[in-house]
Design an enzyme around this catalytic site. Structure first.
Site, short mmCIF file in Angstrom:
data_model
loop_
_atom_site.label_atom_id
_atom_site.label_comp_id
_atom_site.label_asym_id
_atom_site.label_seq_id
_atom_site.Cartn_x
_atom_site.Cartn_y
_atom_site.Cartn_z
N LYS A 82 10.22 1.18 -2.86
CA LYS A 82 10.06 2.11 -1.86
C LYS A 82 10.97 1.27 -0.62
O LYS A 82 10.62 0.02 -0.42
CB LYS A 82 8.60 2.18 -1.79
CG LYS A 82 8.36 3.48 -0.69
CD LYS A 82 6.77 3.43 -0.51
CE LYS A 82 6.27 4.50 0.43
NZ LYS A 82 4.96 4.76 0.18
N SER A 157 4.09 9.25 1.16
CA SER A 157 5.24 8.90 1.60
C SER A 157 6.04 8.40 0.24
O SER A 157 7.20 7.82 0.53
CB SER A 157 5.05 7.93 2.58
OG SER A 157 4.15 6.80 2.19
N SER A 181 -0.44 8.40 -0.49
CA SER A 181 0.98 8.37 -0.75
C SER A 181 1.63 7.84 -2.04
O SER A 181 2.48 8.10 -2.50
CB SER A 181 1.61 7.26 0.25
OG SER A 181 1.58 7.70 1.61
#
Length: 468
Positions: A82, A157, A181
């Site tokens: 990420k 996210s 997320s």
């Protein structure tokens, strides 16, 4: 083996084939790079790619295996991280123009553990600016598109990670979760996103809050458990880290679910849901009954969480970005500036009250799970929305005052401080994926993974992938 067939294999199967030497780490990497080259321009899931570094690491992995050296549980598996977590020598933008050229010199703890377990880093996955919100877009790389409908969001996210898994660009991907997320994008990409117990996967960001945690994402519960075994484990500088042997997550998941007591959601304290979300999830109730579970309508007391969770969330943004925002106001989106402003508006009494509610919630949840083995509820309150919509302002006709209110079904569960997993639950009438959120007992990660695996095997919802 054709590249697309190789990239469609599970992480567990890929790892096993590499160990048997029926395929090499280099062959697996090249298959995924070819898939990325063909599919990623359509969805924009992987935003920084380092193929030559990855090739060097894959070559070294094959050479270690040829020498007979010990192999880690993720040996030879490609992975992307990420874009919020630091990766040494690889650009880390946090989705912000302020960091568009940032190249860290050290790896974050989770990256260190993934690499130590033998995985091959090939790049970074897209995320919203500073991880704020559940629609993955930013001013650096643009938006990530949902493989099932390119006009829809992937959530966030950890949206780039979930999309990459759904599109077979990666077998495993790391993510993080405060308000959902790992779970929201898991649900909207028909993959598995696991929010482990606080402390199960320690972080090195200096925060001891139980609200935020890193965790694994994959296309099956078995793969999530394999990945968890590499990133879990005690970390001395983190006083909340759990000391259980992470190798235990590599045990067989199959177990008898007969007699397990399941609490089934009603409305999570009065939250609005789109009708298709509740229809699809409720259609899975029989699957738990058929597994031998005892299913009853029951849920924890979520009163006061509406005020307490945001109060604590605001503080994290203020701590991380207040000064940067003041110095560069034009480079911060309004939602991040709102978080910072709210942190400055609230007083010490508000924070104290939120902390007290957090402690009270944990005591209540411990009592709740003395009766039940798991709690099942929706991951999201809405279906994936249009990619051009920053966030929903209404849910089922009810106005959402802030950019995180439509995600309460996820962050209510965050506030429980229990492990929670998003598992594919089927598709809406619009052909969009819906997730089941299964919440386990405090620190009951293994039992939760077993239940989620049994549900996954009984239903098969997670097998459907986009066609390009």
């Amino acid at each position: 083996m054709p590249a697309d067939e190789l990239t469609s294999l599970s992480a567990t199967e890929l790892a096993a084939r590499i160990r048997r030497k029926s395929v090499s780490a280099r062959e697996v990497l090249e298959a995924h790079l070819a898939r990325i080259e063909r599919v990623n321009p359509t969805v924009n899931a992987i935003v920084t790619l380092v193929p030559e570094q990855a090739r060097a690491w894959a070559k070294a992995a094959d050479e270690r295996q040829a020498r007979g050296e010990p192999l880690g549980p993720l040996h030879g598996l490609p992975v992307a991280h990420k874009d919020l977590v630091d990766t040494a020598g690889i650009r880390t933008t946090k989705g912000s123009l302020l960091y568009k050229d940032n190249v860290p010199t050290t790896d974050a703890l989770i990256v260190q553990r993934i690499r130590s377990a033998g995985a091959i880093t090939l790049g970074k996955t897209n995320t919203p600016e500073f991880g704020a919100g559940s629609n993955t877009f930013n001013a650096v790389f643009g938006a990530t598109k949902n493989g099932f409908n390119l006009q829809k969001t992937v959530g966030g996210s950890s949206g780039g990670a979930a999309c990459a898994l759904n599109c077979n660009l990666l077998p495993i991907a790391d993510g993080s979760d405060t308000g959902g997320s790992l779970r929201n994008p898991g649900a909207w990409n028909n993959i598995v996103g696991f929010r482990p117990s606080p402390g199960r996967v320690p972080d090195d960001d200096g925060s001891w809050s139980p609200l935020s945690t890193s965790g694994p994402m994959a296309r099956s519960v078995e793969d999530v458990a394999l990945f968890l075994s590499a990133i879990a484990g005690v970390h001395a500088p983190d006083p909340s880290s759990l000391s259980d042997d992470p190798a235990g997550f590599r045990r067989p998941l199959a177990a008898n679910m007969k007699g397990k007591r399941i609490a089934w959601f009603t409305n999570m304290g009065g939250l609005p849901f789109e009708p298709e979300i509740t229809r699809v999830l409720n259609a899975n109730r029989q699957a738990f009954i058929d597994m031998g579970c005892i299913v009853e309508d029951a849920e924890p007391d979520f009163s006061g969480v509406d005020e307490a969770f945001p109060a604590l969330r605001h503080l994290t943004y203020h701590t991380g970005y207040a000064k940067l925002s003041r110095d560069n106001p034009s480079l911060f989106k309004d939602t991040v500036k709102w978080e910072i402003a709210e942190a400055e508006r609230q007083g010490a009494v508000d924070v104290a009250r939120a902390n007290a509610r957090q402690a009270q919630m944990y005591r209540h949840v411990s009592q709740f799970f003395a009766k039940y083995d798991a709690y099942v509820c929706p991951v999201t309150q809405v279906e994936p929305f249009d990619i051009t919509t920053e966030y929903p302002t209404t849910v089922a006709g009810v106005t959402m005052p802030t950019y995180i209110d439509w995600m309460r079904s996820a962050w209510y569960v965050t506030f429980m401080q229990c492990p929670a997993i998003s598992v594919p639950a089927g598709f809406s009438a619009n052909g969009l994926p819906v997730g089941a959120q299964i919440v386990g007992k405090p620190r009951g990660d293994w039992a939760l993974l077993q239940l989620a695996h049994a549900f996954e095997q009984a239903t098969g919802h997670g097998k459907q992938r986009p066609v390009f």
